[in-house]
Scaffold this motif. Structure first.
Motif, short mmCIF file in Angstrom:
data_model
loop_
_atom_site.label_atom_id
_atom_site.label_comp_id
_atom_site.label_asym_id
_atom_site.label_seq_id
_atom_site.Cartn_x
_atom_site.Cartn_y
_atom_site.Cartn_z
N ALA A 103 0.83 -1.20 0.00
CA ALA A 103 0.00 0.00 0.00
C ALA A 103 0.87 1.25 0.00
CB ALA A 103 -0.92 0.00 1.22
N LEU A 104 1.95 1.25 0.79
CA LEU A 104 2.85 2.40 0.83
C LEU A 104 3.53 2.60 -0.53
CD1 LEU A 104 4.30 4.65 2.34
CD2 LEU A 104 5.91 2.93 3.23
N ALA A 105 3.94 1.50 -1.15
CA ALA A 105 4.59 1.61 -2.46
C ALA A 105 3.62 2.13 -3.51
CB ALA A 105 5.15 0.25 -2.88
N SER A 106 2.37 1.69 -3.47
CA SER A 106 1.38 2.16 -4.44
C SER A 106 1.06 3.64 -4.22
CB SER A 106 0.11 1.33 -4.38
OG SER A 106 -0.56 1.50 -3.14
N GLU A 107 1.02 4.05 -2.97
CA GLU A 107 0.75 5.46 -2.65
C GLU A 107 1.86 6.35 -3.21
OE1 GLU A 107 0.26 8.33 1.32
OE2 GLU A 107 0.32 6.14 1.51
N LYS A 108 3.09 5.92 -3.05
CA LYS A 108 4.21 6.72 -3.57
C LYS A 108 4.18 6.79 -5.10
CE LYS A 108 7.54 6.26 0.21
NZ LYS A 108 8.94 5.95 0.56
N TYR A 109 3.77 5.70 -5.73
CA TYR A 109 3.67 5.73 -7.19
C TYR A 109 2.57 6.69 -7.63
CZ TYR A 109 2.38 4.52 -11.92
OH TYR A 109 2.05 4.60 -13.25
N LEU A 110 1.42 6.60 -7.00
CA LEU A 110 0.28 7.42 -7.41
C LEU A 110 0.53 8.90 -7.19
CD1 LEU A 110 -2.67 5.16 -6.22
CD2 LEU A 110 -2.01 5.68 -8.58
N LYS A 111 1.40 9.24 -6.26
CA LYS A 111 1.71 10.66 -6.02
C LYS A 111 2.36 11.30 -7.23
CE LYS A 111 2.11 10.94 -0.98
NZ LYS A 111 3.04 11.15 0.18
N ILE A 112 3.10 10.50 -8.01
CA ILE A 112 3.74 11.09 -9.19
C ILE A 112 3.04 10.71 -10.50
CG2 ILE A 112 6.00 11.14 -8.04
CD1 ILE A 112 6.83 8.82 -9.91
N ALA A 113 2.22 9.65 -10.45
CA ALA A 113 1.57 9.20 -11.68
C ALA A 113 0.09 9.55 -11.74
CB ALA A 113 1.73 7.69 -11.85
N GLY A 114 -0.54 9.67 -10.59
CA GLY A 114 -1.94 10.07 -10.55
C GLY A 114 -2.93 8.94 -10.57
N GLU A 115 -2.70 7.89 -11.37
CA GLU A 115 -3.68 6.82 -11.49
C GLU A 115 -3.04 5.57 -12.09
OE1 GLU A 115 -6.70 8.17 -14.16
OE2 GLU A 115 -5.33 8.39 -15.85
N PHE A 116 -3.78 4.45 -11.94
CA PHE A 116 -3.40 3.23 -12.62
C PHE A 116 -3.92 3.28 -14.05
CE2 PHE A 116 -3.75 0.88 -8.29
CZ PHE A 116 -2.52 1.36 -7.93
N SER A 117 -3.41 2.40 -14.90
CA SER A 117 -3.80 2.39 -16.31
C SER A 117 -4.75 1.24 -16.60
CB SER A 117 -2.56 2.24 -17.20
OG SER A 117 -1.62 3.26 -16.96
N SER A 118 -5.70 1.48 -17.47
CA SER A 118 -6.57 0.43 -17.97
C SER A 118 -5.92 -0.17 -19.23
CB SER A 118 -7.94 0.98 -18.32
OG SER A 118 -8.68 0.06 -19.09
N LEU A 119 -6.06 -1.46 -19.40
CA LEU A 119 -5.47 -2.09 -20.58
C LEU A 119 -6.07 -1.55 -21.87
CD1 LEU A 119 -5.20 -5.85 -19.47
CD2 LEU A 119 -3.42 -4.10 -19.46
N ASP A 120 -7.31 -1.06 -21.78
CA ASP A 120 -7.97 -0.50 -22.97
C ASP A 120 -7.34 0.81 -23.42
OD1 ASP A 120 -9.76 -2.60 -22.95
OD2 ASP A 120 -11.19 -1.54 -21.67
#
Length: 497
Positions: A103-120
């Motif tokens: 959860a901590l690693a995902s939070e740090k990623y989202l801080k600079i990326a904003g969101e996850f990607s959809s395969l579509d």
């Protein structure tokens, strides 16, 4: 530190995944390292390997599951994003579903990326490399549909894949492949090598294996014992040199019972392999129709007849130190008579091919033999299917050793050698060895080497290593068309190192 390619630094042991999981935290704590710091180090190691292998890559797809393997993927994605790469990160869970360090690693990623990607929404044609952080060692049982679909999506992309820890869909302990599995170009394994990566179907999926110690590998190896050995010359005792005043009797006498009617080649391959591996004397009992064929151009092979009751013949046979039984033996009355004769001699035995098939019909226990089954013969020895053997080669080789005694060599990709307590995974070898006669050559090597080392387990390990290393040298001219007899000059070289 950049991960090290497995071939460049071969460890002494491999580990069950749970041994690593249950001990990595303790070892890290001793060094003042938290589990999250280990996760950061794992993601960094993967990113450094990625940069080394694909320096021109501009776009990367990171695919993440739900556990800590996903956390390693999040760290990788954050580092790639910070380095200016285009990063697509597709996760099989929402942000709120992650727990603990992931959860901590995902939070740090989202801080600079904003969101996850959809395969579509991914520009598939622009992807240079895929990072597999779906499952790691976390697979248990059959894949859930969404995991299987994501793995199949990645494989269909046909892009190079870097798997974090090991390819998703591969069982880290058995080498069994699930109903879908990532086909990686590279796999980066953390702290310790997982045993399932080196045998069976795993060879088709792991690609080149790299190891990243994450700062605790040495301490882990020193403190956590494992009965899974890596079989490689660098980890084995050396063969003894011949004495300056030695004679042929000092180098041992091998008796081969092989080569039934129509099978002279098996007898010839086995016997010459024993001689090339250092046996001082060799006698062969083969079918009468094969005698002239087998000794043609190889006069060093003596011929004997177990049915000849003359005193001189029986005295010659009695001098043998080790008996090979099985290559080209068949299962008819001639074969059964020779098999029974071998068992009655109370000598060390190397049992191969039809010798194993005869043994399966009437099982017995013997601590002083080496059994060399391929998966089909192993299945007959255990009374199970070939699929059951291949689903857990470690369990199969140990079951044979416990049932029949001695040393068992379960042949195949990542050959396993077991004495009932230890298992050694053979490191070398290549697909060119999938040709007739290779097992006959191995049985001859094992017979000769069993006379050169006191410990039968290590003699067997050494023989398997020499056999496969000779094949690797011979395969430099191409794997297709590799013949068992092509190994002979290299066997001679290797036993003299």
């Amino acid at each position: 530190m950049l991960p090290i390619k497995l071939q460049a630094s071969i460890p002494q042991h491999a580990y069950h995944a749970e041994l690593v999981k249950n001990n990595e935290g303790k070892i890290a704590e001793q060094k003042g390292i938290t589990l999250y710091q280990l996760m950061e180090s794992a993601g960094l190691a993967a990113f450094e390997l990625f940069k080394q292998q694909w320096p021109q890559a501009k776009t990367v797809l990171v695919v993440c599951g739900r556990g800590n393997n996903a956390g390693d993927g999040f760290v990788f994605a954050r580092l790639a994003k910070a380095a200016g790469l285009t990063v697509y990160l597709h996760a099989l869970a929402s942000f709120d579903d992650y727990q603990g360090d992931a959860a901590l690693a995902s939070e740090k990623y989202l801080k600079i990326a904003g969101e996850f990607s959809s395969l579509d929404n991914i520009a598939k044609e622009k992807i240079d490399v895929v990072i597999d952080a779906i499952l790691g060692t976390g697979i248990k049982g059959a894949l859930k549909p969404n995991y299987r679909e994501l793995i199949e999506f990645v494989n269909v992309l046909n892009k190079p894949v870097l798997s974090i820890d090991l390819p998703s869909g591969l069982n880290a302990n058995t080498g069994q492949v699930s109903d879908a599995c990532i086909k990686a170009k590279l796999s980066v394994c953390f702290i310790a090598l997982k045993q399932g990566m080196l045998t069976g179907e795993a060879k088709n999926y792991c690609g080149d294996i790299y190891i990243a110690g994450l700062g605790i590998a040495d301490e882990f190896a020193n403190q956590v014992p494992s009965n899974i050995l890596i079989n490689h010359r660098s980890n084995l005792p050396q063969l003894t040199k011949r004495l300056a005043a030695g004679h042929k009797g000092n180098s041992g006498f091998v008796l081969a019972l092989a080569g039934n009617k129509g099978m002279p080649g098996a007898a010839r391959l086995c016997t010459e392999a024993a001689l090339r591996s250092g046996a001082g004397l060799l006698a062969l009992a083969c079918h009468v129709e094969n005698k002239s064929i087998v000794v043609s151009n190889r006069p060093e092979i003596m011929l004997v007849d177990i049915d000849n009751n003359e005193k001189s013949e029986q005295q010659k046979i009695a001098k043998a130190n080790v008996i090979v039984i099985g290559p080209g033996l068949g299962t008819d009355n001639w074969a059964q008579r020779h098999f029974d004769f071998a068992l009655a001699q109370q000598k060390r035995l190397i049992v191969d091919a039809d010798g194993l098939n005869l043994l399966a019909k009437k099982p017995r226990f013997n601590e002083n033999w080496v059994l060399t089954p391929h998966p089909g013969e192993a299945a007959r020895l255990l009374g199970v299917s070939v699929a059951e053997v291949e689903n857990d080669r470690f369990a199969a080789v140990q079951a044979i050793a416990l049932k029949y005694g001695g040393i068992v060599v379960l042949k195949g990709a990542g050959t396993l050698i077991c004495d009932g307590k230890r298992v050694a995974i053979n490191f070398s070898g290549n697909p060119g060895m999938a040709s007739g006669g290779m097992g006959d050559v191995l049985s001859g090597i094992l017979a000769a080497l069993s006379l050169q080392l006191d410990d039968l387990f290590y003699a067997t390990c050494q023989g398997v290593d020499i056999h496969s290393q000779a094949a690797d040298i011979a395969a430099k001219e191409g794997e297709k068309g590799l013949l068992a007899s092509d190994l002979f000059p290299y066997i001679r070289q290797l036993v003299n190192l």
